[in-house]
Scaffold this active site. Structure first.
Site, PDB file in Angstrom:
ATOM      1  CD  GLU A 172      -2.976  -1.175   2.251  1.00  0.00           C
ATOM      2  OE1 GLU A 172      -2.855  -0.354   3.169  1.00  0.00           O
ATOM      3  OE2 GLU A 172      -3.927  -1.966   2.162  1.00  0.00           O
ATOM      4  CD  GLU A 365      -4.063  -5.966   3.636  1.00  0.00           C
ATOM      5  OE1 GLU A 365      -4.899  -5.117   4.028  1.00  0.00           O
ATOM      6  OE2 GLU A 365      -2.842  -5.815   3.749  1.00  0.00           O
TER       7      GLU A 365
HETATM    8  C1  PNW Z   1      -4.588  -2.117   5.432  1.00  0.00           C
HETATM    9  N1  PNW Z   1      -7.093   3.808   5.897  1.00  0.00           N
HETATM   10  O1  PNW Z   1      -4.398  -0.918   6.070  1.00  0.00           O
HETATM   11  C2  PNW Z   1      -3.322  -2.803   5.847  1.00  0.00           C
HETATM   12  O2  PNW Z   1      -2.571  -3.368   4.813  1.00  0.00           O
HETATM   13  C3  PNW Z   1      -3.460  -3.705   7.020  1.00  0.00           C
HETATM   14  O3  PNW Z   1      -2.251  -3.739   7.706  1.00  0.00           O
HETATM   15  C4  PNW Z   1      -4.629  -3.263   7.889  1.00  0.00           C
HETATM   16  O4  PNW Z   1      -4.723  -3.976   9.069  1.00  0.00           O
HETATM   17  C5  PNW Z   1      -5.875  -3.443   7.032  1.00  0.00           C
HETATM   18  O5  PNW Z   1      -5.792  -2.667   5.853  1.00  0.00           O
HETATM   19  C6  PNW Z   1      -7.165  -3.119   7.750  1.00  0.00           C
HETATM   20  O6  PNW Z   1      -7.290  -1.751   8.007  1.00  0.00           O
HETATM   21  C7  PNW Z   1      -5.114   0.213   5.983  1.00  0.00           C
HETATM   22  O7  PNW Z   1      -7.213   4.481   6.940  1.00  0.00           O
HETATM   23  C8  PNW Z   1      -5.211   0.975   7.140  1.00  0.00           C
HETATM   24  O8  PNW Z   1      -7.595   4.217   4.818  1.00  0.00           O
HETATM   25  C9  PNW Z   1      -5.868   2.161   7.104  1.00  0.00           C
HETATM   26  C10 PNW Z   1      -6.422   2.596   5.927  1.00  0.00           C
HETATM   27  C11 PNW Z   1      -6.333   1.840   4.765  1.00  0.00           C
HETATM   28  C12 PNW Z   1      -5.663   0.646   4.797  1.00  0.00           C
END
Ligand code: PNW
Length: 472
Positions: A172, A365
């Site tokens: 990401e 994911e």
């Molecule tokens: C992803 N947002 O993270 C990650 O790859 C994981 O580590 C995480 O646990 C999972 O999604 C669930 O949230 C994100 O705030 C964390 O937009 C935050 C955001 C997006 C992706």
């Protein structure tokens, strides 16, 4: 197209990878073990107020020590694949130079144990826990991060590329740049649009550099994981339609296009240049060529969509001419309010297939935050997560039936874990973790998924009625 209902028959080939995903910092704990160096998240998490519940990752799921139990769970759930990440600062504690052998030993034992159980490892190199030492040169905002990442990739690949086939360089880039360097909500907690653009670009360059290293090893498949967030217009009004397209440039095309040889999208470059009042000098000539054409597959992280409208001409304190709005109609949501939209998932996979030359896709994911019901007779009846899973697997099957080359599905997450700035409250796991004791319990969603992984089909609706509560 109509919404997926979760009832369509799905059938996947025997080679399809059914699995689950985690990341090092979110599950491992043992932050001082075996010579691990500090990561940016160790430092960030100590800032007062950085983590919602004041928690930290010093224990998390204790997986650095309990990993044999995790592998048992994966195996009891019939999963054929497991996505995990290597903690960069366990391998390169000082960021550059010295390689910590004990860190490599750990992941080698872990990978060998997966392979013994016929579980295909999907290894992520950077799931956000960059060595703190690299902040001396600005972290990802500094261009030397690219060489540091290449060095780290060499160290891990030399040890593991003879037995790990699937590699994800970066997790990401957009979230690293946005939350880490623009909004300051993730490590390293910087708030600077310019730094954020530079960081995002260097993460992309690091993907290219890491891929160049990895492709020297025979049989290796390399990809980057993008969290893709489809942007749909709030109305048919052409200003909303334009806003949705523009913000798609920000969330999606900015990373997709350079990975697959189209270069950074010109419209988004202009938005950045206007917002910064300068040219994007961090993107040098030759950089786009160093990012392109090095991905054997695309790792897709999909959670939700967002609805976009044109920004108000006045009160916009944000630099871009679009804003996120609530959908007009009632929409289903997770327990944290995120919109649940499996139809968007199907459409996204088909779009990727169409616009990026039929690229092989691995869902790296997909999941949601759902509050668990209290444990009763050893069971956690998380009905909403089961519904979510059924709907998204069905949507994926529809996309595959329409031609998308989907090779695997890795649910986020295997375990409830440390959800970054939100701490431990949000639970994403197929497996419940009792954070006081470390005890793991497969939830009903995990039992459902185990049956799906075993048969390649979604089990009938009444499948769990009368289940004994023991694992299959
Ligand atoms: C992803 N947002 O993270 C990650 O790859 C994981 O580590 C995480 O646990 C999972 O999604 C669930 O949230 C994100 O705030 C964390 O937009 C935050 C955001 C997006 C992706």
């Amino acid at each position: 197209m109509t919404e997926s209902t979760g009832t369509t028959d799905v059938a996947f080939s025997p080679g399809f990878l059914w699995g689950a995903a985690t990341s090092s910092y979110q599950i491992e704990g043992s932050l001082d073990a075996d010579g691990r160096g500090e990561s940016v998240w160790d430092v960030f998490a100590r800032r007062p107020g950085a983590i919602e519940d004041g928690g930290d990752a010093s224990v998390a799921c204790d997986s650095y020590r309990r990993w044999p139990e995790d592998i048992d769970l994966i195996s009891r759930m019939n999963l054929g694949a497991y996505r995990f990440s290597v903690a960069w600062s366990r391998i390169m504690p000082e960021g550059r130079g010295r390689v910590e052998k004990r860190g490599l030993d750990h992941y080698e034992r872990f990978v060998d144990a997966l392979l013994e159980r016929d579980i295909v490892p999907v290894l992520t190199l950077n799931h956000w826990d960059m060595p703190q030492a690299l902040m001396a040169d600005g972290g990802w905002a500094g261009r030397s991060s690219v060489d540091a990442f290449a060095e780290y990739t060499v160290a891990v690949a030399d040890r593991l590329a003879d037995r790990v086939q699937w590699w994800i360089t970066q997790n990401e880039p957009w979230i690293i740049a946005l939350l880490g360097y623009r909004l300051g909500l993730h490590a390293p907690g910087i708030r600077d649009l310019g730094a954020s653009v530079a960081a995002g670009h260097h993460v992309m360059l690091a993907h290219g550099a890491g891929a160049d290293v990895l492709r020297r090893y025979p049989g290796v498949q390399v990809g980057a994981a993008l969290n893709l967030l489809p942007c749909v217009p709030a109305s048919d009004d052409e200003r909303d339609v334009a806003a949705a397209w523009a913000s798609d440039g920000y969330c999606n095309r900015w990373h997709l296009d350079p990975l697959f040889g189209k270069g950074y999208p010109a419209d988004m470059r202009e938005h950045y240049e206007r917002a910064l009042g300068r040219e994007l000098t961090e993107i040098r000539s030759g950089d786009e060529a160093a990012i392109a054409g090095r991905s054997d597959f695309l790792a897709v992280n999909y959670y939700t969509r967002r609805v976009m409208a044109a920004a108000e001409p006045d009160g916009a304190d944000q630099p871009f001419p679009w804003r996120v709005v609530s959908p007009r109609e009632q929409v289903p949501r997770t327990d944290e309010g995120t919109e649940i939209s499996p139809g968007t998932f199907r459409d996204l996979l088909l779009r990727l297939h169409r616009e990026y030359d039929g690229v092989p896709l691995i869902i790296a994911e997909n999941g949601g935050i759902f509050a668990d019901t209290p444990m009763h007779d050893g069971r956690i009846r998380d009905v909403r997560r089961q519904t979510f899973l059924r709907q998204h697997v069905t949507a994926m099957a529809e996309a595959a039936a329409a031609g998308a080359d989907v090779r695997g599905y890795l649910h986020w997450s295997l375990l409830d874990n440390f959800e970054w700035a939100l701490g431990y409250r949000p639970r994403f796991g197929l497996v419940h973790v009792d954070y006081r004791t470390g005890e793991r319990t497969i939830k009903d969603s995990g039992l459902l998924y185990a049956e799906l992984a075993r048969t390649g089909r979604l089990p009938a609706a009444g499948f769990l009625q009368g289940a004994a509560g023991t694992a299959p």
